[in-house]
Design a protein around this motif. Structure first.
Motif, PDB file in Angstrom:
ATOM      1  N   ARG A 160     -40.625  36.382  82.123  1.00 30.52           N
ATOM      2  CA  ARG A 160     -40.926  37.786  82.393  1.00 30.52           C
ATOM      3  C   ARG A 160     -41.874  37.945  83.575  1.00 30.52           C
ATOM      4  O   ARG A 160     -42.785  37.151  83.757  1.00 30.52           O
TER       5      ARG A 160
ATOM      6  N   HIS B 172     -33.191  42.026  81.254  1.00 29.88           N
ATOM      7  CA  HIS B 172     -33.697  43.297  80.742  1.00 29.88           C
ATOM      8  C   HIS B 172     -34.817  43.847  81.598  1.00 29.88           C
ATOM      9  O   HIS B 172     -35.531  43.117  82.284  1.00 29.88           O
TER      10      HIS B 172
ATOM     11  N   ASP C 179     -37.353  32.291  77.625  1.00 33.08           N
ATOM     12  CA  ASP C 179     -37.643  33.664  78.043  1.00 33.08           C
ATOM     13  C   ASP C 179     -38.596  33.599  79.234  1.00 33.08           C
ATOM     14  O   ASP C 179     -39.551  32.833  79.219  1.00 33.08           O
TER      15      ASP C 179
ATOM     16  N   ALA D 287     -41.757  45.699  82.810  1.00 31.39           N
ATOM     17  CA  ALA D 287     -41.428  44.271  82.733  1.00 31.39           C
ATOM     18  C   ALA D 287     -39.970  44.040  83.106  1.00 31.39           C
ATOM     19  O   ALA D 287     -39.094  44.835  82.754  1.00 31.39           O
ATOM     20  N   LEU D 288     -39.748  42.951  83.804  1.00 31.08           N
ATOM     21  CA  LEU D 288     -38.417  42.507  84.174  1.00 31.08           C
ATOM     22  C   LEU D 288     -38.282  41.101  83.606  1.00 31.08           C
ATOM     23  O   LEU D 288     -39.161  40.259  83.819  1.00 31.08           O
ATOM     24  N   GLY D 289     -37.215  40.852  82.842  1.00 37.63           N
ATOM     25  CA  GLY D 289     -37.127  39.552  82.195  1.00 37.63           C
ATOM     26  C   GLY D 289     -35.720  39.021  82.055  1.00 37.63           C
ATOM     27  O   GLY D 289     -34.728  39.726  82.287  1.00 37.63           O
ATOM     28  N   TYR D 290     -35.656  37.755  81.662  1.00 34.63           N
ATOM     29  CA  TYR D 290     -34.399  37.064  81.440  1.00 34.63           C
ATOM     30  C   TYR D 290     -34.566  36.215  80.181  1.00 34.63           C
ATOM     31  O   TYR D 290     -35.562  35.487  80.044  1.00 34.63           O
ATOM     32  N   ARG D 291     -33.621  36.324  79.241  1.00 33.09           N
ATOM     33  CA  ARG D 291     -33.737  35.670  77.942  1.00 33.09           C
ATOM     34  C   ARG D 291     -32.493  34.852  77.607  1.00 33.09           C
ATOM     35  O   ARG D 291     -31.375  35.289  77.863  1.00 33.09           O
TER      36      ARG D 291
ATOM     37  N   GLU E  80     -35.983  50.557  77.189  1.00 33.38           N
ATOM     38  CA  GLU E  80     -35.521  49.273  77.718  1.00 33.38           C
ATOM     39  C   GLU E  80     -34.036  49.357  78.032  1.00 33.38           C
ATOM     40  O   GLU E  80     -33.255  49.911  77.261  1.00 33.38           O
TER      41      GLU E  80
ATOM     42  N   THR F   9     -44.349  41.010  84.696  1.00 35.41           N
ATOM     43  CA  THR F   9     -44.913  42.256  84.162  1.00 35.41           C
ATOM     44  C   THR F   9     -45.886  42.855  85.165  1.00 35.41           C
ATOM     45  O   THR F   9     -46.733  42.141  85.710  1.00 35.41           O
TER      46      THR F   9
ATOM     47  N   THR G 194     -37.991  46.805  81.052  1.00 37.66           N
ATOM     48  CA  THR G 194     -38.688  47.582  80.017  1.00 37.66           C
ATOM     49  C   THR G 194     -39.850  48.356  80.629  1.00 37.66           C
ATOM     50  O   THR G 194     -40.555  47.839  81.500  1.00 37.66           O
TER      51      THR G 194
END
Length: 173
Positions: free
Chosen positions: A64, A125, A62, A78-82, A147, A66, A127
């Motif tokens: 992120r 994602h 994961d 927050a912008l993320g990749y999981r 989200e 933020t 959020t």
């Protein structure tokens, strides 16, 4: 639950894991963070004439970005990749009698069941989370979030996609 029959365990299944995390601040309101977890599970079957012992390797990751105090105090975007937890390596070999040869001996077939995920589930994602302005209840705090997420290889099925929008309240006590 307890395993029985051909898949009965000789001893309890054991798992070892390593979890690494890192975080840094690029400015007072911009933060980067990442997590990685690796799990190794060893399975010892009692009836090795039917099924071989095996080891499964799995991992998750994961990352992120933020940004805090975007619209209001103590909010964050927050912008993320999981990469959710998935088996990367591991197979079970199962031995089966598939008839007899001309001499009357068993024809033994070995079926290999590969548990590795060839097309991994991936999630991008975004959020937004904000503290709710409400009367406090002891040490409790409440935050509202929304989200949006884009899933590739949904359920580890190649090419299957899913788009989601979620909203809710997070309570901390």
């Amino acid at each position: 639950s307890r395993s029985e029959g051909a898949f009965q365990l000789d001893k309890a299944t054991g798992s070892d894991y390593l979890h690494l995390g890192a975080a840094t601040s690029l400015s007072p309101h911009i933060h980067l963070s990442a997590d990685y977890m690796k799990v190794k599970t060893k399975v010892d079957f009692r009836h090795n004439a039917y099924v071989d012992d095996m080891t499964l390797d799995a991992d998750s990751a994961d990352a992120r970005l933020t940004v805090t105090n975007v619209i209001a105090d103590n909010d964050h975007f927050a912008l993320g990749y999981r990469l959710p937890l998935a088996v990367r390596h591991g197979a079970m070999a199962q031995h089966s009698v598939k008839g007899y040869d001309k001499s009357g001996n068993y024809n033994i077939a070995i079926d290999r069941i590969d548990f590795a995920v060839p097309k991994r589930h991936r999630i991008a994602h975004v959020t937004y989370m904000r503290q709710l302005k409400a009367q406090s209840i002891g040490d409790a705090s409440f935050r509202w979030f929304i989200e949006g997420a884009s899933h590739q290889n949904w359920g580890n099925i190649a090419g299957k996609k899913n788009r989601q929008i979620s909203t809710g309240i997070v309570a901390s006590f």
